[in-house]
Design a protein around this motif. Sequence first.
Motif, short mmCIF file in Angstrom:
data_model
loop_
_atom_site.label_atom_id
_atom_site.label_comp_id
_atom_site.label_asym_id
_atom_site.label_seq_id
_atom_site.Cartn_x
_atom_site.Cartn_y
_atom_site.Cartn_z
N LYS A 44 0.82 -1.22 0.00
CA LYS A 44 0.00 0.00 0.00
C LYS A 44 0.86 1.27 0.00
O LYS A 44 0.32 2.38 0.05
CB LYS A 44 -0.90 0.01 1.23
CG LYS A 44 -1.86 -1.16 1.34
CD LYS A 44 -3.02 -1.03 0.39
CE LYS A 44 -4.00 -2.18 0.59
NZ LYS A 44 -5.19 -2.05 -0.29
N LEU A 82 -8.74 -2.29 8.73
CA LEU A 82 -9.43 -1.13 8.19
C LEU A 82 -8.44 -0.13 7.60
O LEU A 82 -8.68 0.44 6.53
CB LEU A 82 -10.26 -0.46 9.29
CG LEU A 82 -11.55 -1.18 9.71
CD1 LEU A 82 -12.16 -0.51 10.94
CD2 LEU A 82 -12.56 -1.21 8.57
N GLU A 85 -7.21 -1.50 4.46
CA GLU A 85 -8.33 -1.69 3.52
C GLU A 85 -8.33 -3.09 2.92
O GLU A 85 -8.39 -3.28 1.71
CB GLU A 85 -8.28 -0.61 2.42
CG GLU A 85 -8.40 0.80 2.96
CD GLU A 85 -8.39 1.86 1.88
OE1 GLU A 85 -8.20 1.50 0.69
OE2 GLU A 85 -8.56 3.04 2.20
N GLU A 212 -17.95 -2.21 3.97
CA GLU A 212 -16.82 -1.33 4.27
C GLU A 212 -15.71 -1.56 3.26
O GLU A 212 -15.61 -2.65 2.67
CB GLU A 212 -16.27 -1.63 5.67
CG GLU A 212 -17.19 -1.19 6.79
CD GLU A 212 -16.62 -1.53 8.15
OE1 GLU A 212 -15.70 -2.36 8.19
OE2 GLU A 212 -17.09 -0.97 9.15
N PRO A 213 -14.83 -0.58 3.04
CA PRO A 213 -13.68 -0.80 2.16
C PRO A 213 -12.87 -1.98 2.64
O PRO A 213 -12.59 -2.12 3.82
CB PRO A 213 -12.88 0.51 2.31
CG PRO A 213 -13.89 1.52 2.72
CD PRO A 213 -14.87 0.78 3.59
N GLY A 214 -12.48 -2.86 1.70
CA GLY A 214 -11.72 -4.04 2.08
C GLY A 214 -12.62 -5.14 2.53
O GLY A 214 -12.16 -6.15 2.98
#
Length: 214
Positions: A44, A82, A85, A212-214
């Motif tokens: 990332k 979180l 992600e 949710e993202p991810g």
Amino acid sequence: MQFNHDKNPSGSPARSEADQPVTDGESPELDNLGQRIRELRTEKKLTLAALSLKSQISVGMLSHIERGQTSPSLKTLERLRLALEVPLARLFERDSPPPEEAGRVVRAHHRRKLQFDKIGLLKELLSPPGHSDLEVLMLSIEPGGGSGPEPWSRNGEKAGLVLAGRFDLTIGDQTYRLEEGDSFQFDSRVPHRFRNLSKQESRVLWIISSDEPG
């Protein structure tokens, strides 16, 4: 989803009481987890400082986790996934399965396991790694164990089936005693927690559907 992050007097994120140092030698599981978190952070393009800012976990704690020197709590893992992600399952990827099974099948001996001794909970991840909005887990809850003292909430829905034993599931201000064969489903934005108050281990098939993202 937002967490209430307690801070110490210096203003740095406080260490969770469930984040415990490893004192009995190296742990292969922790080493693998730390290595995977480092790989995802690098993927990332995040520095330790950047991940610390996103996750509200101190740089020192992140460094200990990446080196396999600290056993992170359930809350800490949630903050990490979180911030990165990714689904929780991606923090525990193991050797790649055969190409024809990748993303579809998880063999019993390849299950990724998350043991949380402090709260008496074992999570076995049944879903294959990937970016699916659906996660399937097997929870083994020791007598007196559960999800921890604080309620949880996240976008999406949760559902499950009690496979053995019984446990108490609290959703909002309502508590349900669920026994073998009982099933449930609820909006996981409502604060919730669970606990096994019986004298026998409980096993629960636990399903999470999240946008949710991810």
